[in-house]
Design an enzyme around this catalytic site. Structure first.
Site, PDB file in Angstrom:
ATOM      1  N   PRO A 350       0.754  -1.168   0.004  1.00  0.00           N
ATOM      2  CA  PRO A 350      -0.023   0.210   0.051  1.00  0.00           C
ATOM      3  C   PRO A 350       0.835   1.262  -0.193  1.00  0.00           C
ATOM      4  CG  PRO A 350       0.015  -0.787   2.224  1.00  0.00           C
ATOM      5  CD  PRO A 350       1.124  -2.029   1.477  1.00  0.00           C
ATOM      6  N   ASP A 526       5.972   2.293   2.097  1.00  0.00           N
ATOM      7  CA  ASP A 526       5.069   1.175   2.570  1.00  0.00           C
ATOM      8  C   ASP A 526       4.183   1.415   3.770  1.00  0.00           C
ATOM      9  OD1 ASP A 526       3.688  -1.150   3.056  1.00  0.00           O
ATOM     10  OD2 ASP A 526       5.526  -2.447   2.797  1.00  0.00           O
ATOM     11  N   HIS A 527       2.837   1.784   3.270  1.00  0.00           N
ATOM     12  CA  HIS A 527       1.888   2.085   4.477  1.00  0.00           C
ATOM     13  C   HIS A 527       1.612   1.106   5.595  1.00  0.00           C
ATOM     14  CE1 HIS A 527      -0.288   4.932   6.752  1.00  0.00           C
ATOM     15  NE2 HIS A 527      -1.225   5.409   5.801  1.00  0.00           N
ATOM     16  N   ARG A 528       2.076  -0.024   5.264  1.00  0.00           N
ATOM     17  CA  ARG A 528       1.988  -1.104   6.265  1.00  0.00           C
ATOM     18  C   ARG A 528       2.951  -1.007   7.237  1.00  0.00           C
ATOM     19  NH1 ARG A 528       3.104  -6.502   2.687  1.00  0.00           N
ATOM     20  NH2 ARG A 528       4.802  -4.739   2.112  1.00  0.00           N
ATOM     21  N   ILE A 530       5.109   2.155   7.448  1.00  0.00           N
ATOM     22  CA  ILE A 530       5.262   3.552   7.932  1.00  0.00           C
ATOM     23  C   ILE A 530       4.096   4.117   7.852  1.00  0.00           C
ATOM     24  CG2 ILE A 530       6.345   5.487   7.169  1.00  0.00           C
ATOM     25  CD1 ILE A 530       8.531   3.737   6.072  1.00  0.00           C
TER      26      ILE A 530
END
Ligand code: CAO
Length: 554
Positions: A350, A526-528, A530
């Site tokens: 993501p 990577d929103h998982r 950060i």
């Protein structure tokens, strides 16, 4: 007349991988009856004479040894009166009859050659050097042929992996005795590429040796096998089934499938019929990628409801030629691999991209002031070295950006080293060499390494090691233009910084608008791993470090 498995050299057992004829078939001499395969190579077993196939004594998957009877042929009238021993004698007398057994013999003689060469200090083997953990390395170009007289540094072979191309050059002047690979062949570390006879003249002094001198113990040489024979044509190869040079083989049953053993194995594992695939390799050879692409196409085509793999909506297949002339331009291997990597990252991670600007007027003044010194040192100094330096500081401050998500999804692998991947635009496509231990290097060292790695990338001189171990990437399009873009994270890294073109803009200093040099930055992550606040903090840190580079001395 019995058809038997010929001398297999030092191979104990082979597997029947394809049966190309059925009982009752009328065969021409040299029509392929079965294809056998060892660990290293595949080989057609042809009919020794024109006639009718009376029986087949093997099945696909059966493992057989030398001398095993695979079929019985009833020779047609012209050869009816010949018994088997006469046929065998004739086989010795007629050169074309030797085609089936010669490759195996050549594998034996290459063993002898090697032991002889091991005794002579003038004969050397050129082997594939250390290629790290790269897989699927293929020969994409062969620059020499047998008999060529070469100089030190002359190009011999170009290899290409998923990530880059690598040139193998001669470390000795001399004569090419043998080219042991063919274009599109997959190789790995230690594979024999060529044999040379040195003329006793120069040798490269640097230690990056890809050649192994024959004075090394003979047992170090890889054992000669069918796979070591030079796969040039069916008459001298036990390697791939290849069309004859005059194209006759294209029509022959034996050459219907032109693919190497690894490709055949992959096709068998995936249940793919190779005869349905059009090869894109040299001389229409079917490559592993062709098999994978075929499977992908089948999956897309076979799916109803307009979705592609993973339930993704399918992009419509349009016949563009209906609307005007079109041109088909094949992608390079690096472009195809790059596309796979980028797609993999895009659909798995993501992505969030945060944009900001930093005032680097002071940095630019400082950089300009270094120009004369840089010229004296022979180093080109661009804003990128400062940006890499600032990233190293930010990564130390925010170590989650210098990490990867563990495969179990439960842990973060924080790396204690900082290696910066740098996107380089090359004619073959995007390549990302890695500046190792970037945090330990000065601006001068970083500038020199940026120039060196980008030159090597464009000249196809990168070693596999140059492409590995990155922990964070930077993609600078600053020289080209743009005010911002969304770089795709180079997974399994978790973040990447995009740099766009510096512009002079009016900035308010509290009293007036003044012209300042403003650099746009785009941070994708990577929103998982950060969250947005961390992204904001990391970006703020970068912006203030570049706006006041004294902070980089802290
Ligand atoms: N704004 C304005 N000018 C810039 C700049 C920026 N952000 N960055 C560099 N420049 C200037 C340099 O100072 C240099 O000018 P001078 O010769 O006058 O000093 C000029 O642009 C050319 O720089 P360069 O490209 O040779 O060197 P670099 O260190 O900036 O970049 C490299 C090296 C390898 C990153 C770059 O050449 C490159 O290949 N960039 C493309 C990366 C890419 O394709 N990314 C996309 C990936 S996603 O698809």
């Amino acid at each position: 007349m019995d058809v038997t498995i010929p001398n297999l050299g030092d191979i104990d057992e082979v597997e029947v991988i394809e049966i190309c004829a059925a009982v009752g078939d009328v065969l021409a001499e040299n029509d392929t009856i079965v294809v056998i395969e060892s660990d290293k190579a595949s080989m057609d077993i042809p009919s020794p004479a024109a006639g009718t196939l009376k029986s087949l004594q093997v099945e696909v998957g059966e493992r057989i040894t030398e001398g095993h009877v695979i079929a019985t042929i009833e020779a047609d009238e012209s050869s009816d009166d010949k018994d088997e021993s006469e046929a065998a004698e004739e086989k010795d007398a007629e050169p074309h009859r030797q085609e089936a057994s010669e490759p195996i013999k050549s594998s034996l003689s290459s063993t002898e050659d090697k032991s002889e060469s091991a005794q002579s200090s003038q004969e050397i083997e050129v082997l594939v050097p250390d290629i790290g953990d790269a897989s699927g390395v293929v020969v994409i170009e062969i620059a020499v042929q047998e008999g060529d007289v070469i100089e030190v540094n002359d190009l011999l072979v170009v290899l290409e992996s998923d990530k880059a191309s690598m040139e193998i050059t001669a470390e000795h002047a001399g004569t090419v005795l043998e080219v042991a690979v063919s274009v599109d062949e997959e190789v790995s570390e230690g594979s024999l590429l060529a044999r040379l006879r040195t003329d006793g003249a120069g040798k490269k002094s640097d230690a990056q040796s890809s050649e192994k001198a024959a004075e090394e113990p003979a047992e170090k040489a890889p054992p000669a096998t069918a796979g070591d024979a030079k796969p040039q044509s069916r008459s001298d190869s036990t390697g791939d089934a290849q069309p004859d040079d005059d194209g006759r083989g294209q029509d022959a049953a034996s050459a219907k499938v032109y693919a190497g053993p690894a490709t055949r194995r992959l096709a068998r594992e995936l249940g793919v019929d190779l005869s349905e695939i059009k090869g894109t390799g040299s001389r229409n050879r079917i490559t592993k990628d062709d098999v994978k692409d075929f499977v992908k196409q089948q999956m897309v085509a076979g799916r109803s409801g307009g979705t592609a793999g993973g339930g993704l909506p399918q992009v419509a297949q349009i016949d563009f030629a209906k609307f005007g002339p079109v041109e088909m331009v094949p992608l390079t291997r690096i472009q195809r691999r790059g596309a796979d990597n980028l797609h993999r990252s895009w659909v798995n991670l993501p992505h969030v991209t945060q944009h900001d600007e930093t005032d680097i007027t002071d940095l630019e003044d400082f950089r300009q002031s270094l120009k004369q010194e840089a010229e004296r040192k022979g180093i080109k100094i661009t804003p990128l070295a400062f940006i890499v330096k600032a990233c190293c500081h930010a990564l130390r401050e925010y170590p989650n950006f210098n990490a990867s998500l563990h495969a179990d999804g439960q842990q973060l692998v924080r790396k204690q080293y900082i290696n910066i991947g740098m996107a380089v635009d090359t004619p073959e496509g995007l390549v990302v060499p890695v500046i190792k231990a970037a945090d330990e290097k000065s601006i001068w060292q970083l500038s020199a390494e940026i120039a060196d790695l980008s030159d090597k990338a464009r000249d196809k001189k990168l070693a596999m090691d140059d492409l590995q171990g990155g922990t964070f990437s930077v993609s600078s399009l600053g020289a080209l233009g743009g005010t911002g873009f969304t770089p795709i994270v180079n997974a399994p890294e978790v973040a990447i910084l995009g740099v766009s073109k510096l512009q002079t803009k009016p900035l308010w200093n509290g009293e007036a608008f003044v012209p300042r040099k403003v650099l746009p930055l785009s941070l994708s992550y990577d929103h998982r791993v950060i969250n947005g606040a961390d992204g904001g903090r990391f970006m703020n840190y970068l912006v203030s470090s570049l706006a006041d580079i004294r902070r980089l001395a802290l």
